[in-house]
Scaffold this active site. Structure first.
Site, short mmCIF file in Angstrom:
data_model
loop_
_atom_site.label_atom_id
_atom_site.label_comp_id
_atom_site.label_asym_id
_atom_site.label_seq_id
_atom_site.Cartn_x
_atom_site.Cartn_y
_atom_site.Cartn_z
N LEU A 48 0.86 -1.18 0.00
CA LEU A 48 0.00 0.00 0.00
C LEU A 48 0.90 1.23 0.00
O LEU A 48 1.83 1.33 0.79
CB LEU A 48 -0.90 0.04 1.25
CG LEU A 48 -2.27 -0.60 1.19
CD1 LEU A 48 -3.00 -0.38 2.51
CD2 LEU A 48 -3.11 -0.07 0.04
N ASP A 49 0.61 2.18 -0.89
CA ASP A 49 1.39 3.42 -0.93
C ASP A 49 1.25 4.18 0.39
O ASP A 49 0.23 4.07 1.07
CB ASP A 49 0.90 4.32 -2.07
CG ASP A 49 1.15 3.71 -3.44
OD1 ASP A 49 2.10 2.92 -3.56
OD2 ASP A 49 0.40 4.03 -4.38
N PRO A 50 2.23 5.02 0.74
CA PRO A 50 2.12 5.81 1.97
C PRO A 50 0.87 6.68 2.03
O PRO A 50 0.30 6.89 3.10
CB PRO A 50 3.39 6.67 1.94
CG PRO A 50 4.38 5.83 1.18
CD PRO A 50 3.57 5.14 0.11
#
EC number: 5.4.99.25
Length: 317
Positions: A48-50
């Site tokens: 998951l992207d930040p």
């Protein structure tokens, strides 16, 4: 001959269905959970992207052997697209690269959705972990290079428009492995002639886990906080008992596979790599992959051929 180094950490195993907050990277999340549990091994099932929040399944110990099964599962995302701007990263992080005064109507958006349902071709974002000539695309993009990333086949089970107003639209998508939601926003914006990027992104499900399984960082930190009594007595086992209660069993990742219940004696034979005869009226006769469990605990993943369970991967706890 050199001595083998002692393993660091506890031999704790299971799945933590972590509710990752915005601003925390997936690698950072795994490191945090591994430290809290003092686990020997840890890994996650799907980055998951930040800037994204939501479900990040993290495997500890023996559960890391089941990560590929969760990686292959369907995922559900709730996301908001801001129309009128395309960005280099296809989300809020990158600079604006294209703009438009056009804003799509709800009818136009709904008419477009069938194009993005089923098996489609999708080009990953420039800022992605795809490898190009041995290097990550995001590393090349940060150096200013524009790379040609080939389109690849993905599967969208459903794409629903939840709401649309003030130049933003909220969607929910159920998709298969390898789907980039950022690319969906980018491509829909181009098709609608208005450009678009992800303004908010939350992963709500990763098969077979559901929202009921989510554990927040606040819940974990509360569980890890020693009480005055435990600090006085030095009883750190109490702390880990509360944390371990947040874990799902390793076998929770494999509930969709055929299940075979075995005795402790049979489990001992399987753990040595031996095939065994599967008995019982309801036992499957053939299966490419099945789980053998004893006393509700996962013992092995294997194939069933002609009534014989042949282990492929065994679990020690």
């Amino acid at each position: 001959m050199g001595r083998r180094g002692k393993k660091k950490g506890r031999p704790v195993s299971g799945w933590l269905v972590f509710d990752k907050p915005v601003g925390m990277g997936s690698t950072e999340a795994v490191a945090k959970i591994k430290w809290l549990f003092q686990a020997e091994k840890a890994g996650h099932a799907g980055t998951l992207d930040p800037l994204a929040s939501g479900m990040l399944p993290i495997a500890l110990g023996e559960a890391t052997k089941t990560v590929p099964y969760v990686m292959d599962g369907a995922k559900v995302y709730r996301f908001t697209v801001a129309w009128g701007e395309e960005r280099s990263t296809d989300d809020l992080e990158g600079p604006v690269t294209k703009t438009s005064e056009i804003r799509p109507s709800e009818e136009q958006i709904r008419a477009l959705l069938p194009k993005y349902t089923g098996v489609i071709m999708q080009t990953p974002p420039q800022f992605s972990a795809i490898k190009i000539a041995g290097e990550r695309a995001y590393d090349l993009a940060r150096e200013g290079e524009v790379v040609e990333i080939p389109a690849r086949e993905i599967e969208i089970g459903r794409l629903d428009l939840i709401s649309s107003s003030d130049g933003r639209s909220v969607f929910e998508v159920e998709c298969g492995k390898g789907t980039y939601v950022r690319s969906l926003a980018r491509d829909m914006g181009r098709d609608l002639g208005c450009f678009g990027h992800i303004a908010e992104l939350r992963r709500t499900e990763v098969e077979p886990f559901t929202a009921d399984d989510l554990v927040t960082l606040e819940m974990l930190e509360e569980a890890a906080r020693p009480t005055a009594d435990t600090v006085e007595e030095g009883d750190w086992a109490v702390r880990y008992e509360a944390l371990d209660a947040c874990l799902l069993d390793t076998g929770a990742a494999l509930e969709y596979l055929p299940q075979v219940t075995i005795t402790d004696d049979v489990a001992a034979r399987i753990r040595l790599g031996n095939p065994v005869i599967i008995r019982g009226r309801d036992a499957p006769v053939e299966a490419d992959e099945a789980c053998a469990t004893a006393r509700g605990r996962l013992v092995a993943i294997g194939a069933i051929e002609a009534g014989m369970f042949k282990p492929k991967r065994v679990f020690t706890v």
